[in-house]
Design a protein around this motif. Structure first.
Motif, mmCIF file in Angstrom:
data_model
loop_
_atom_site.group_PDB
_atom_site.id
_atom_site.type_symbol
_atom_site.label_atom_id
_atom_site.label_comp_id
_atom_site.label_asym_id
_atom_site.label_seq_id
_atom_site.Cartn_x
_atom_site.Cartn_y
_atom_site.Cartn_z
ATOM 1 N N ILE A 161 -3.254 0.040 2.752
ATOM 2 C CA ILE A 161 -4.593 -0.003 3.057
ATOM 3 C C ILE A 161 -5.318 1.392 3.497
ATOM 4 O O ILE A 161 -4.908 2.158 4.021
ATOM 5 C CB ILE A 161 -4.909 -1.028 4.446
ATOM 6 N N ARG A 191 -6.707 3.446 1.348
ATOM 7 C CA ARG A 191 -6.108 4.277 0.373
ATOM 8 C C ARG A 191 -6.637 4.299 -0.992
ATOM 9 O O ARG A 191 -5.995 4.737 -2.046
ATOM 10 C CB ARG A 191 -4.584 4.885 0.192
ATOM 11 N N ASP A 192 -7.727 3.404 -1.228
ATOM 12 C CA ASP A 192 -8.098 2.975 -2.725
ATOM 13 C C ASP A 192 -8.397 4.222 -3.378
ATOM 14 O O ASP A 192 -8.039 4.456 -4.512
ATOM 15 C CB ASP A 192 -9.268 1.949 -2.521
ATOM 16 N N ARG A 193 -9.306 4.842 -2.719
ATOM 17 C CA ARG A 193 -9.833 6.186 -3.525
ATOM 18 C C ARG A 193 -8.611 7.275 -4.027
ATOM 19 O O ARG A 193 -8.712 7.703 -5.067
ATOM 20 C CB ARG A 193 -10.854 6.844 -2.847
ATOM 21 N N LEU A 197 -5.508 6.294 -4.231
ATOM 22 C CA LEU A 197 -4.477 5.728 -5.174
ATOM 23 C C LEU A 197 -5.211 5.975 -6.570
ATOM 24 O O LEU A 197 -4.387 6.370 -7.550
ATOM 25 C CB LEU A 197 -4.392 4.276 -4.861
ATOM 26 N N VAL A 198 -6.472 5.836 -6.696
ATOM 27 C CA VAL A 198 -6.927 5.962 -8.427
ATOM 28 C C VAL A 198 -7.013 7.330 -8.551
ATOM 29 O O VAL A 198 -6.641 7.837 -9.752
ATOM 30 C CB VAL A 198 -8.574 5.295 -7.999
ATOM 31 N N THR A 226 -3.436 8.228 -9.469
ATOM 32 C CA THR A 226 -2.765 7.519 -10.620
ATOM 33 C C THR A 226 -3.327 8.194 -11.775
ATOM 34 O O THR A 226 -2.785 8.381 -12.701
ATOM 35 C CB THR A 226 -3.353 6.094 -10.412
ATOM 36 N N GLU A 238 3.893 4.044 -4.505
ATOM 37 C CA GLU A 238 2.881 2.979 -5.060
ATOM 38 C C GLU A 238 2.534 3.446 -6.510
ATOM 39 O O GLU A 238 2.474 2.557 -7.579
ATOM 40 C CB GLU A 238 1.895 2.738 -4.304
ATOM 41 N N GLU A 284 -10.121 0.829 8.986
ATOM 42 C CA GLU A 284 -8.953 0.763 8.118
ATOM 43 C C GLU A 284 -7.513 0.653 9.262
ATOM 44 O O GLU A 284 -6.765 -0.315 8.536
ATOM 45 C CB GLU A 284 -8.604 2.165 7.434
#
Length: 887
Positions: free
Chosen positions: A11, A13-15, A17-18, A21, A48, A179
């Motif tokens: 949770i 860490r969306d930015r 993670l993108v 990746t 992840e 968060e």
């Protein structure tokens, strides 16, 4: 083990993670390196990304170097190739041979699909392994995915990876408060009480590893559990063994001066930078900052030093020997006194250190410190300081400060005993009145006994005008709490007229005005004069913000009361947001009374918005939090919980909520400010049991009692529930006898609703539904539209009935699931099939034919055929007319 704690969800860490990746799976970078402090989630994010890369067909190689073997050549790549024996660094020729050997073996492993090399804790690499990895990345033989501790020293070839070789470096910060809250909720799998969220958030500083360990430890020790469905800490946070071990390693210092500096900061943070430098020494402080153990930042308008994580201070304080604690406390007090201690918080902190370390503190200065602690809601500290001040001779003022702290901590009986003791020690009118006013406030707000509160006020007498005014305003708010709305004029007059004759009297006048505003606001609210109540509250809030006297509970109730006024004046969503902001403010610094009031108000607005699940969640928290400090609020919260459970159709929850309400019954002299909520709860409970007589009796009698006392606003809201529970005729008669005040639009709408439901007038009911929808009251709108559909169905108008029924379904779709008596009158949706109904509702929401077809996995022509058949059954010619017919 609690659910989800073995592997916390990713949770916040969306930015990142993108970005990682793309760097690992794209062609623009040679890989990614994730940097950050221990426990921030570097490994979790890397795993992840690795899992996604493997699923996409990439080959994965994994290396996990360890600090214990970091001197062994190629030990960092253990598991991928064997490391040679021998702990001594190799000479130049051997070194070159080892590098070639490592490259040869790994090149052989990278044949075929694109290979990703995952290296966890890259900073632990031995030099040979670092050279090998650097060369492989430079050749693009592997794509690197690695983690590194932010402040750790790393081999030169590792640093070059993100400086020169195209590896993207991503730095992970601690999670934000929002968060962290989301992660806690996801880990525990349910709602979490606000103060528990705050404690966990502040203790962990947004560090997921620390959070996980604390949750596990609190669960294992029994200090964390569900109370009425809400997760709550029931004991202080326990020390997680694995976390303690990790932190001790981090805090391990050999230099006694460094240890002294850390212990001093643990007791004194944040310390003004000059004071910290004087006590610790500039060079020592600088070294601790370089190692990431101390940070320097701005607090207010001065530079201050503190430990870099909250848990460091907690562990250091727990391990501190008592003699060291005394020594550091004395040094801190002396050092801060030497600077002049000009700030109010300096006075409080110096007083604490004097208590802990010894030395003389004047009683009045100790009382000043206690007042400062109360102002920032550190009530346990305020109680301790005030008791010391009182015992040292600070007089009645110190005793009253102690009483207020006791009440905020839920120590009601002890506070009442102290009030009785102070009454016998008061020596003049001013002191006698101050004690009587505080005693009465405690009895009314906390002990739930208005008769005893009145007796205390009546027994007090004063010749001093300001003191006499305090007594009178206390009588006025006690009257309003007993449903006597005739106190409005006198309370408003006192609110407007009170002015200080001197600076000394300013605090007394502020207290009088806040209490007068509370009396007037409560009476105006009960009477349904909500716009006037909102005006008074708005003018009193700035006074209440700096109020710490006997009527602090008035101040606590001001802001959520303003949100409730906004709700009943036609903006429930805005009122909910306003109250939620008040609730959040009650958590930091923590204030259980304000928290309980805020959660209770959120529950009431949740019911108004037609969100029974939301109302239930907040009512349960209010009930749990109000256990000590607020007996009346606990009863009212239980009542809101009963209503919400009944409207959800949750029989198990209803039974538990009813049992709680039964245990919290009020006495003959209870505070009645929100007693209508109790009657509404009993009526909803009776409705679930199909006891129409009890519905009419319990709610009808309470509406009449409120109306007779002039509490027309609360009576009108009670009548609204009578309509919803199928007793529109009785509601209409009671509203005729006790009409809402003119100009209150929601009250006028309730009158229209009762008349339309009593007459079974479908057109009028649909008009009411439209008005409710405009207020955001989705469940009320759906119920009114359902009653219209039932009336049209009885009149033999199936098309009109179907349209009204669809309106009801549209409104329900915008809210939360509910099961109320009005919705139960819906009956079958005549004419339309289930698929036609589904397609029509999608079309009314504006969904294009193609989107509907894709979602339902049918052809677009099939969707159009469903629509055309539905148009004929509903008596409309197309989408535009359909939307118009459904409002």
């Amino acid at each position: 083990m609690l659910p989800r704690l073995d592997a916390l969800p990713l949770i916040g860490r969306d930015r990142e993670l993108v970005a990682v990746t793309r760097a690992v799976r794209g062609a623009d970078h040679a890989g990614a390196l994730i940097a950050g402090p221990p426990g921030v989630g570097k490994t979790r994010l890397a795993e992840e990304v690795a899992s996604g890369a493997e699923a996409a067909g990439h080959r994965m190689l994994v290396a996990r170097p360890a600090a214990a073997s970091s001197r062994l050549p190629l030990s960092g790549l253990a598991g991928l190739l064997p490391a040679p024996s021998g702990a001594q660094p190799p000479d130049g020729a051997v070194r070159a041979g080892l590098v070639e050997r490592g490259l040869h073996v790994l090149r052989g492993l990278t044949q075929g699909p694109r290979t990703v090399l995952l290296v966890d804790d890259l900073h632990e690499l031995d030099e040979i392994s670092a050279i090998v990895i650097h060369q492989l990345v430079a050749e693009r033989a592997v794509t690197l995915l690695a983690t590194v501790r932010a402040e750790a020293a790393v081999p030169g070839p590792v640093t070059a990876l993100w400086k020169d070789r195209g590896v993207l470096r991503v730095d992970l910060d601690a999670l934000t408060p929002a968060e962290t809250d989301a992660l806690i909720g996801a880990a525990l799998g349910g709602p979490v009480e606000g103060r528990t969220l705050r404690q966990l958030r502040e203790a962990t500083g947004g560090n997921p590893l620390f959070l996980r360990e604390l949750l596990i430890s609190a669960s294992d020790s029994g200090g964390l559990g569900r109370v009425d469905g809400v997760w709550r800490l029931t004991a202080p946070l326990s020390r997680a063994p694995r976390l303690v071990e990790l932190l001790r390693d981090r805090l391990a210092v050999r230099d006694p001066a460094e240890r002294d500096a850390l212990e001093t900061l643990a007791l004194g943070e944040p310390l003004p930078l000059p004071v910290a430098a004087e006590l610790a020494g500039e060079s020592t402080l600088e070294e601790l900052e370089r190692r990431g153990l101390v940070t320097v930042g701005t607090t207010g308008r001065r530079r201050a030093a503190r430990l870099s994580h909250p848990l460091y201070g907690e562990l250091l304080r727990a391990d501190l020997p008592e003699l060291a604690r005394l020594r550091h406390s004395r040094r801190l007090a002396d050092a801060l006194d030497g600077t002049g201690a000009r700030r109010s918080e300096d006075v409080m902190r110096t007083a604490i250190w004097r208590l802990d370390g010894g030395g003389t503190v004047h009683p009045q200065r100790m009382l000043q410190a206690a007042d400062q602690a109360a102002l920032i809601r550190e009530y346990a500290l305020a109680e301790r300081l005030a008791r010391h001040a009182y015992d040292s001779g600070a007089g009645i003022a110190a005793g009253l400060t102690e009483v207020r702290a006791m009440l905020c901590l839920g120590h009601i009986d002890e506070a009442l005993e102290r009030c009785a003791d102070l009454a016998g020690k008061a020596t003049n009118d001013t002191e006698r009145v101050e004690v009587a006013v505080q005693h009465a406030a405690a009895l009314a707000h906390h002990a739930d006994d208005l008769a005893a509160a009145r007796a205390v006020i009546d027994a007090a007498a004063a010749d001093v005008p300001a003191s006499a005014g305090q007594l009178e305003v206390s009588r006025l708010y006690l009257r309003s709490y007993g449903l006597d709305c005739s106190s409005v004029g006198a309370a408003l007059a006192l609110f407007e007229a009170a002015t200080p004759d001197s600076a000394r009297q300013e605090a007394e006048v502020v207290e009088t005005r806040v209490a007068a505003a509370s009396a007037a606001g409560a009476a105006l609210m009960l009477a349904g004069r909500y716009a006037e109540a909102a005006d008074v509250i708005g003018r009193a809030v700035p006074l209440a913000a700096r109020h710490t006297g006997s009527g602090r509970v008035h101040a606590d109730s001001m802001r959520p009361a303003g949100g409730w006024m906004r709700c009943v004046l036609g903006d429930p969503a805005g009122g909910f947001a306003q109250i939620q902001a008040c609730y959040e403010a009650s958590l930091h610094p923590p204030d259980r009374t304000a928290q309980a009031l805020g959660a209770f108000a959120l529950g009431m607005v949740g019911l108004m918005l037609g969100r029974p699940a939301t109302a239930l969640r907040w009512a349960k928290e209010s009930f749990v939090v109000a256990e000590g400090p607020q007996r009346p609020v606990r009863r009212w919260a239980a009542a809101v919980r009963v209503q919400a459970a009944a409207q959800r159709g949750d029989e198990h929850e209803l039974a538990a909520a009813t049992a709680d309400l039964d245990r919290c019954r009020g006495g003959p002299h209870s505070n009645l400010l929100f007693e209508m909520e109790v009657a509404r709860a009993r009526a909803w409970q009776a409705s679930v049991q199909a006891d129409a007589v009890a519905v009419r009796t319990v709610l009808g009698d309470e509406i009449a009692r409120h109306g007779a006392g002039g509490a027309l606003g609360a009576a009108t809201l009670g009548a609204l529930d009578l309509v919803r529970l199928g007793e529109a005729d009785l509601a209409a008669r009671l509203l005729a006898g006790y009409p809402p005040p003119a100009g209150w639009s929601l009250g006028e709408l309730v009158v229209r609703y009762a008349a339309a439901a009593a007459a079974a007038d479908p057109e009028a009911l649909l008009g009411v539904a439209q008005r409710f929808a405009g207020y955001g009251m989705t469940l009320h709108a759906a119920e009114a539209a359902t009653l219209a559909a039932a009336a049209w169905r009885r009149a033999g108008e199936p098309r009109a009935a179907a349209r009204a029924r669809l309106i009801a379904e549209l409104r329900l779709a915008a809210g939360e699931p509910a099961a109320t008596p009005a919705l139960a009158t819906a009956g079958p949706l005549l004419g339309l099939t289930d698929r036609e109904r589904e397609v029509v509702l999608a079309a009314v929401r504006g969904e294009p034919t193609r989107a509907i077809a894709g979602r339902l996995h049918v052809a677009e022509r099939t969707v159009e055929n469903h629509l055309h058949r539905a148009y004929g059954k509903l008596g409309v010619s197309g989408r535009a007319e359909l939307r118009q017919a459904l409002g």
